[in-house]
Write a protein that holds these residues in place. Sequence first.
Motif, PDB file in Angstrom:
ATOM      1  N   SER A  37      38.085  51.836  51.137  1.00 48.25           N
ATOM      2  CA  SER A  37      36.626  52.288  51.097  1.00 48.25           C
ATOM      3  C   SER A  37      35.458  51.016  50.056  1.00 48.25           C
ATOM      4  O   SER A  37      34.865  51.069  49.950  1.00 48.25           O
ATOM      5  CB  SER A  37      35.837  53.184  51.973  1.00 48.25           C
ATOM      6  N   SER A  38      36.637  50.316  49.560  1.00 50.83           N
ATOM      7  CA  SER A  38      36.294  49.857  48.268  1.00 50.83           C
ATOM      8  C   SER A  38      36.760  48.631  48.289  1.00 50.83           C
ATOM      9  O   SER A  38      37.573  48.634  48.147  1.00 50.83           O
ATOM     10  CB  SER A  38      35.902  50.790  47.095  1.00 50.83           C
ATOM     11  N   PHE A  39      36.246  47.446  47.752  1.00 50.07           N
ATOM     12  CA  PHE A  39      36.588  45.960  47.110  1.00 50.07           C
ATOM     13  C   PHE A  39      37.541  46.129  45.827  1.00 50.07           C
ATOM     14  O   PHE A  39      38.228  45.982  45.162  1.00 50.07           O
ATOM     15  CB  PHE A  39      35.598  44.891  47.171  1.00 50.07           C
ATOM     16  N   LYS A  40      36.722  47.361  45.396  1.00 47.60           N
ATOM     17  CA  LYS A  40      37.095  47.660  43.703  1.00 47.60           C
ATOM     18  C   LYS A  40      38.096  48.133  43.712  1.00 47.60           C
ATOM     19  O   LYS A  40      39.228  47.277  42.844  1.00 47.60           O
ATOM     20  CB  LYS A  40      35.983  48.257  42.722  1.00 47.60           C
ATOM     21  N   ALA A  41      38.588  49.015  44.322  1.00 49.24           N
ATOM     22  CA  ALA A  41      39.867  49.312  43.851  1.00 49.24           C
ATOM     23  C   ALA A  41      41.127  48.599  44.862  1.00 49.24           C
ATOM     24  O   ALA A  41      41.767  48.741  44.735  1.00 49.24           O
ATOM     25  CB  ALA A  41      39.755  50.768  45.265  1.00 49.24           C
ATOM     26  N   ALA A  42      40.026  48.030  45.639  1.00 49.68           N
ATOM     27  CA  ALA A  42      41.671  47.105  46.253  1.00 49.68           C
ATOM     28  C   ALA A  42      41.872  46.594  45.586  1.00 49.68           C
ATOM     29  O   ALA A  42      43.103  45.795  44.993  1.00 49.68           O
ATOM     30  CB  ALA A  42      40.873  46.867  47.739  1.00 49.68           C
ATOM     31  N   ALA A  43      41.233  45.680  44.653  1.00 45.95           N
ATOM     32  CA  ALA A  43      41.079  44.442  43.465  1.00 45.95           C
ATOM     33  C   ALA A  43      42.229  45.289  42.782  1.00 45.95           C
ATOM     34  O   ALA A  43      43.615  44.724  41.994  1.00 45.95           O
ATOM     35  CB  ALA A  43      40.259  44.376  43.031  1.00 45.95           C
ATOM     36  N   ALA A  44      41.935  46.622  41.989  1.00 44.27           N
ATOM     37  CA  ALA A  44      42.800  47.214  41.535  1.00 44.27           C
ATOM     38  C   ALA A  44      43.984  47.579  41.691  1.00 44.27           C
ATOM     39  O   ALA A  44      44.959  47.527  40.678  1.00 44.27           O
ATOM     40  CB  ALA A  44      42.610  48.388  40.442  1.00 44.27           C
ATOM     41  N   GLU A  45      44.461  47.945  42.972  1.00 43.42           N
ATOM     42  CA  GLU A  45      45.593  47.628  43.398  1.00 43.42           C
ATOM     43  C   GLU A  45      45.915  45.961  43.160  1.00 43.42           C
ATOM     44  O   GLU A  45      47.542  46.220  43.330  1.00 43.42           O
ATOM     45  CB  GLU A  45      46.280  48.475  44.920  1.00 43.42           C
ATOM     46  N   LEU A  46      45.852  45.273  43.649  1.00 41.30           N
ATOM     47  CA  LEU A  46      46.328  44.395  43.975  1.00 41.30           C
ATOM     48  C   LEU A  46      46.515  43.943  42.856  1.00 41.30           C
ATOM     49  O   LEU A  46      46.768  42.012  42.824  1.00 41.30           O
ATOM     50  CB  LEU A  46      46.450  43.498  45.490  1.00 41.30           C
ATOM     51  N   PHE A  47      46.161  43.872  41.257  1.00 42.82           N
ATOM     52  CA  PHE A  47      45.362  43.104  40.264  1.00 42.82           C
ATOM     53  C   PHE A  47      45.183  42.018  40.670  1.00 42.82           C
ATOM     54  O   PHE A  47      45.790  41.250  39.626  1.00 42.82           O
ATOM     55  CB  PHE A  47      47.148  43.038  39.574  1.00 42.82           C
ATOM     56  N   VAL A  48      43.743  42.161  41.521  1.00 40.12           N
ATOM     57  CA  VAL A  48      43.432  40.508  41.147  1.00 40.12           C
ATOM     58  C   VAL A  48      41.076  41.082  41.353  1.00 40.12           C
ATOM     59  O   VAL A  48      40.872  42.470  40.801  1.00 40.12           O
ATOM     60  CB  VAL A  48      43.117  39.936  42.934  1.00 40.12           C
ATOM     61  N   THR A  49      40.856  40.218  40.984  1.00 42.13           N
ATOM     62  CA  THR A  49      39.694  40.690  41.095  1.00 42.13           C
ATOM     63  C   THR A  49      38.807  40.723  42.224  1.00 42.13           C
ATOM     64  O   THR A  49      39.373  40.788  42.939  1.00 42.13           O
ATOM     65  CB  THR A  49      38.403  39.416  40.234  1.00 42.13           C
TER      66      THR A  49
END
Length: 297
Positions: free
Chosen positions: A22-34
């Motif tokens: 439920s977060s772009f920021k957390a998803a980015a951290a998981e996939l190592f992107v911005t």
Amino acid sequence: MPPYELPPLNALRAFDAAARHSSFKAAAAELFVTPTAISHQVRQLEAYLGVRVLDRTPRSVSLTPAGAELYEAAAAGFADISRVVSRLRKGPTPVTLTLSATTGFLSQWLVPRLDEVRRLLPDIEFRLHAGNAPVVLKAGEVDVAIRYGRGPFPGAEATVLKRDTFTPVCSPRLKLTRASDLRRAKLIHIDGQRVPRPPPTWARWCAEAGVTGVDTEAGIRFTDGLHAVQAALAGQGVAIVSRVLVADALSAGLLSQPFVEVLRGETYHFVCAPGLSSRADVVALREWFQRNLMTPP
């Protein structure tokens, strides 16, 4: 025409991560992107589908009805792929080989040699079943066994390994050298032995060895051969035991065989479940037992 109608997989993966967190920021951290890259991928997915899959707020994202439907399918698909990938990376499931033998044979003869078996069959998961009652052999359950007796063994393919003998043994500390020394020694008995027949008793040994003047009923009594061996090792008396099972203790000087007279025992056999006699691992194990058990200790 492609076999599957799929959206861009990177976009689908970004959507899955954003939906789970439920977060772009957390998803980015998981996939190592911005977070911007995640947002861009989700917009690409929505453009491909022509529907909105995520509702955005400044602090979180949530699934739309269409997004919920897509997420359910995507999550199931990724989970299935993950399970298969994990299994493939671990390599093929090892072949299991289960061997059954008596508790005494396993503990006193085979377990000290397990490293040799593992080196012989490094790709085999080797399992041991201990029990004094014979078990039914069946491929995939109990594959092979070391049986002690005269045979035949119905439902199994058998190979003769070694004829056993029973001999008096004791700690070297007792300093027994002549049969007449038994008159001052404490005898160790094993009651209830079912094999061999007749049982290897002190009365039988003295009769066959021509030894007189020994109270063959006096001494310490056990119902388990392992305990009798331990008592002999501890210097508590003289026991009549299988020479195969105490071969290592005799070679190491922990026990001595003060007399040459022995009693005949039964025969060790290597047996396997029907249909397994030519399987490579079974052949290798059988030949290993033939080399090691048939060699005089």
